[in-house]
Write an enzyme that holds these catalytic residues in place. Structure first.
Site, short mmCIF file in Angstrom:
data_model
loop_
_atom_site.label_atom_id
_atom_site.label_comp_id
_atom_site.label_asym_id
_atom_site.label_seq_id
_atom_site.Cartn_x
_atom_site.Cartn_y
_atom_site.Cartn_z
N ASN A 49 0.82 -1.22 0.00
CA ASN A 49 0.00 0.00 0.00
C ASN A 49 0.85 1.26 0.00
O ASN A 49 0.43 2.30 -0.51
CB ASN A 49 -0.94 0.01 1.21
CG ASN A 49 -2.11 -0.96 1.04
OD1 ASN A 49 -2.30 -1.53 -0.04
ND2 ASN A 49 -2.87 -1.15 2.09
N ASP A 96 1.86 0.86 -9.46
CA ASP A 96 0.52 0.28 -9.45
C ASP A 96 0.55 -1.18 -9.91
O ASP A 96 -0.22 -2.01 -9.43
CB ASP A 96 -0.41 1.11 -10.34
CG ASP A 96 -1.86 0.65 -10.26
OD1 ASP A 96 -2.34 0.42 -9.14
OD2 ASP A 96 -2.51 0.54 -11.31
N GLU A 114 -6.68 -4.61 -2.30
CA GLU A 114 -7.31 -4.44 -3.62
C GLU A 114 -8.24 -3.24 -3.63
O GLU A 114 -8.24 -2.45 -4.59
CB GLU A 114 -8.11 -5.70 -3.97
CG GLU A 114 -8.79 -5.63 -5.32
CD GLU A 114 -9.72 -6.78 -5.61
OE1 GLU A 114 -10.61 -6.64 -6.48
OE2 GLU A 114 -9.59 -7.83 -4.94
N ASP A 117 -6.22 -0.13 -3.79
CA ASP A 117 -5.64 0.02 -5.12
C ASP A 117 -6.67 0.60 -6.10
O ASP A 117 -6.37 1.53 -6.86
CB ASP A 117 -5.15 -1.34 -5.62
CG ASP A 117 -4.44 -1.24 -6.96
OD1 ASP A 117 -3.28 -0.82 -6.99
OD2 ASP A 117 -5.06 -1.59 -7.98
N HIS A 118 -7.89 0.08 -6.07
CA HIS A 118 -8.94 0.59 -6.96
C HIS A 118 -9.29 2.04 -6.62
O HIS A 118 -9.57 2.85 -7.53
CB HIS A 118 -10.20 -0.27 -6.85
CG HIS A 118 -10.05 -1.64 -7.44
ND1 HIS A 118 -9.36 -1.87 -8.61
CD2 HIS A 118 -10.52 -2.86 -7.02
CE1 HIS A 118 -9.40 -3.16 -8.90
NE2 HIS A 118 -10.10 -3.78 -7.95
N ASP A 121 -6.68 4.20 -8.14
CA ASP A 121 -6.85 4.23 -9.60
C ASP A 121 -7.96 5.20 -10.01
O ASP A 121 -7.83 5.90 -11.02
CB ASP A 121 -7.19 2.82 -10.12
CG ASP A 121 -6.00 1.88 -10.07
OD1 ASP A 121 -4.86 2.37 -9.98
OD2 ASP A 121 -6.21 0.65 -10.10
#
Length: 350
Positions: A49, A96, A114, A117-118, A121
């Site tokens: 992270n 990423d 996850e 991460d999204h 993004d």
């Protein structure tokens, strides 16, 4: 990006979530060679992270630097700024791609990683799409500028809408990696030749150079959205072809339209031409709203739960809409800043 508190049942389903994707990207197989080599340079103690957030911060800061020099999407920034933007986006793309590999390498993979991460993004999509369009000076063509940003936001949202229906993330032949590479090339072109490069005429057809990446982006984006909508309308994996949460596959169109439709109405009805005068500020404000709504869709998928229509980030656009509807004497520019600050506060949970 802060989200509403999850229920115990949602937390349970989040823990049970397993990442799944289908990837046929043209460039990813080649980039994987570089990414696998790059991973060896990162120490095992570095948290995945941390890699994600570092990449995002670099990307945001370089994009903001460009928008500082080019707030109206019509001006020319120093060439070194474009070089920094290219480097910043490349750093984000690399980190990423590596964060998931680092998580598996260190045995720290988790659904929360996850989700984080999204979320990064979704924010990156907003800043990069605005910065790239500013690079090509699309402020001279406000309708086209608006279309390109809205398409970028819809592409990202529709990808997760598809995931909400079929249960796994789909990457097409021309997808995120290809789009990022094209953006880096646009930055490099401006760094090498200056922004006049985009207004120079192409031989034979006589169209400005910016037409090339725009036609490519619109064509690829339209094809991607068509393919994803085909998957959605085919039906989901839930009961009676519903979503993973057993809800209507069509309902997710409502929350995103709640965010984007006011953006169009306010743009077209503004008495002070607030979008034309302050395009990057306007797009950042509504882009962050779309990013927050997209994150709610991601959470709905990962927790297999229904998605709410209303989000607290919509208060900012609501203020703009009401200020315009009642024709108050308050400056639209001031309300736009209030909208942006409200969006930031909501996203950060302040």
């Amino acid at each position: 990006m802060k989200l509403e508190k999850l229920s115990q049942s949602q937390l349970k389903r989040l823990k049970e979530h397993k990442y799944s994707c289908q990837n046929v990207s043209l460039l990813d197989p080649f980039m994987q060679v570089f990414w696998n080599w790059s991973l060896e340079w990162f120490p095992l103690w570095l948290a995945p992270n941390t890699m994600t957030i570092l990449g995002l911060l670099v990307n945001i800061l370089t994009s903001l630097l460009l928008l500082f020099f080019n707030p109206d999407a019509k001006s020319e920034a120093p060439r070194w700024v474009y070089l920094l933007c290219a480097a910043g986006l490349f750093a984000y793309q690399t980190l990423d791609a590596l964060d998931g590999k680092q998580a598996r390498r260190t045995g720290t993979s988790s659904p929360l990683g996850e989700l984080f991460d999204h979320g990064c993004d979704s924010v990156s999509t907003v800043f990069v799409s605005i910065a790239v369009c500013s690079t090509m000076q699309l402020g001279h063509h406000p309708d086209l500028l608006f279309l390109m940003i809205m398409m970028s936001l819809m592409l990202f949202y529709t990808a997760h809408w598809t995931t909400y229906c079929c249960g796994y993330l789909k990457f097409g032949y021309i997808d995120v990696t290809e789009g990022q590479v094209m953006a880096i090339l646009c930055y490099m072109a401006s760094a090498l030749f200056g922004e006049t490069f985009w207004t120079s005429k192409l031989p034979v057809i006589g169209a400005p150079t910016w037409v090339v990446p725009i036609v490519f982006s619109v064509s690829a984006g339209a094809a991607a959205i068509y393919n994803m909508l085909t998957v959605i309308f085919t039906g989901g994996v839930g009961k009676n072809k519903s979503t993973v949460a057993d809800t209507s596959v069509l309902f997710p169109v409502v929350p995103i339209m709640t965010a984007l439709l006011p953006a169009y109405i306010i743009y077209k009805k503004s008495p002070s031409d607030v979008f034309e005068m302050h395009p990057t500020l306007y797009l950042l404000a509504f882009g962050l709203v779309a990013a927050k709504v997209t994150n709610k869709l991601v959470v709905a998928h990962m927790t297999k739960s229904a998605m709410d229509t209303w989000d607290s980030s919509l208060w900012g656009p609501a203020l703009l809409f009401l200020n315009q509807y009642f024709n108050t004497p308050v400056s639209e520019y001031l309300v736009l800043w209030i909208c942006l600050v409200s969006d930031l506060a909501t996203c950060l949970g302040i």
